[in-house]
Structure formats: structure tokens, C-alpha cells
Design a protein around this motif. Structure first.
Motif: not given
Length: 228
Positions: A9-14, A121-123, A130-132, A165-173
Motif C-alpha cells: 500500500l505504501v509503494m502504491v501510494l508513493l 511541497a507536501s509530497t 511515508v517511505g520510512l 529498502l524498496f519502500a525507502t527508495a520509492m519515498g525518495l523517488v
């Protein structure tokens, strides 16, 4: 694909946030480029020295770009203020009313152009967190697997760590482009707003001179009558 449903769900949202960020960026850069081109064309016509009334009629009641909107509102307020022919009072108050009307128009037009900038700005600020959250959840899964199997083998902990790690990467992307695009657009919008303010100041000065000239003409016409 084997990640926990919370991490999915986190990945899809990001991913959705990242797609929307790029959609906003495309729309804003395109609309800003169009507004700058239309402003260039309008200023060319404005400074040719033609009749302001003819240019005002050509723009119509609903101008298509911000600079024309500022011009139309300024002319409309100027006509309304000078129609009564109030002599010295006309000169004193007309410029203030015209400038106030144009300032309100500039603010309204910039708010319209900057719509959805808050999402960028919010993103940029929220996506890493969110990735964290997905990262923490994935690490929790790893510790749960270790506790359940009583084994620290890499095959046991790797899935949870990979999720993290993938969730962190998606947050940064999602976050990095949002921050960069927001800063670029903010700078460009600020420059365009300054351009509109500069035009309104010059246009206000022109209208003030015409107002003073009209008032002087009225006084000159009224002087012989008073003498008689």
C-alpha cells in the motif's frame, strides 16, 4: 510482489504521488510557457502606441491570459472612476483605485496559476516519511520472521529487508523530483508575478497621466465660463 500488504500500500501510494507530481510539472511548465508567450505578444501590442480603448475592446470581457486580465481590469476601473468627471477628486482617487484593482487581479491570477503547487511541497516533505513507515514495517517483518523461525539466516531476513529498502527508495523517488520541481516553479512564478507587477505600475502611471490631462482640460474649459 511478495511484500506485506502494508508495504505494498505504501509503494502504491508513493507511485501514484510520483505520477501526479510529474503530471503537475508538465501542466505547470506548459501553462507558464504559454502565459509568457502571450504576455510577450500583448506587451508588443501595448507598447506600439495604439489606442488603449481599441486594445481594451479587442481583449473583450474575459481575457485569455494574466497580463491581459490585469490590463482589462485596470481599464475597466479607470473608465468607471473617470466617467463621473469629479475634477480634482478624480485625480486624487483614480490611480489608487486602479492600482488596487490590478493588484487584486494579479493576486487572483497567480493563485490560479499556482494551483496544486501545495501538493508538490507536501509530497516533497511527506514522501520520505511515508517511505520510512514502509521501511519500519519491513524491518518489523524481518524481526518477526527471526523470532518465529529462531533463525538469522539471510533467507529469513532478506524479504523484510528488501521490502524496507524498496519502500525507502520509492519515498525518495517521489520526494526528490517534487522538491526540485517545486523550487523551479516557485522561482519562475515569482519572476512572472514581478513582471505583472511591473506592467501594472507602468500602466497605472500612464492612466494617471491621462487622468491628470483630462482634469486639466476640464478646468481649462470651465475657466472662461467662470470668468463670464
Amino acid at each position: 510482489m511478495q511484500a506485506d500488504w502494508v508495504v505494498k500500500l505504501v509503494m502504491v501510494l508513493l507511485i501514484l504521488a510520483s505520477v501526479y507530481v510529474w503530471a503537475i510539472a508538465f501542466e505547470k511548465f506548459t501553462s507558464l510557457a504559454r502565459a509568457r508567450k502571450e504576455a510577450d505578444d500583448f506587451e508588443d501590442r501595448f507598447w506600439r502606441g495604439g489606442s488603449l480603448d481599441e486594445l481594451y475592446r479587442a481583449q473583450g470581457e474575459h481575457p485569455s491570459h494574466p497580463m491581459a486580465a490585469v490590463f482589462v481590469i485596470g481599464m475597466r476601473e479607470w473608465h468607471a472612476s473617470t466617467a463621473s468627471g469629479a475634477g480634482a477628486f478624480m485625480v486624487a482617487g483614480t490611480r489608487e483605485r486602479v492600482e488596487r484593482a490590478m493588484a487584486v487581479t494579479i493576486q487572483r491570477e497567480m493563485e490560479r496559476m499556482e494551483k496544486r503547487m501545495t501538493f508538490l511541497a507536501s509530497t516533497g516533505s511527506a514522501a520520505p516519511f511515508v517511505g520510512l513507515f514502509g521501511t519500519v514495517w519491513g524491518i518489523m517483518n524481518s524481526f518477526t520472521a527471526i523470532a518465529g523461525m529462531q533463525n538469522t539466516n539471510l533467507a529469513v531476513v532478506a524479504p523484510g529487508i528488501a521490502e524496507a529498502l524498496f519502500a525507502t527508495a520509492m519515498g525518495l523517488v517521489a520526494a526528490i523530483p517534487a522538491v526540485l520541481i517545486y523550487n523551479m516553479l516557485s522561482s519562475k512564478f515569482a519572476k512572472f508575478a514581478g513582471r505583472l507587477e511591473g506592467f501594472s505600475s507602468e500602466f497605472g502611471a500612464i492612466l494617471a497621466r491621462q487622468t491628470e490631462a483630462a482634469a486639466q482640460a476640464r478646468l481649462s474649459a470651465a475657466a472662461p465660463t467662470a470668468a463670464e
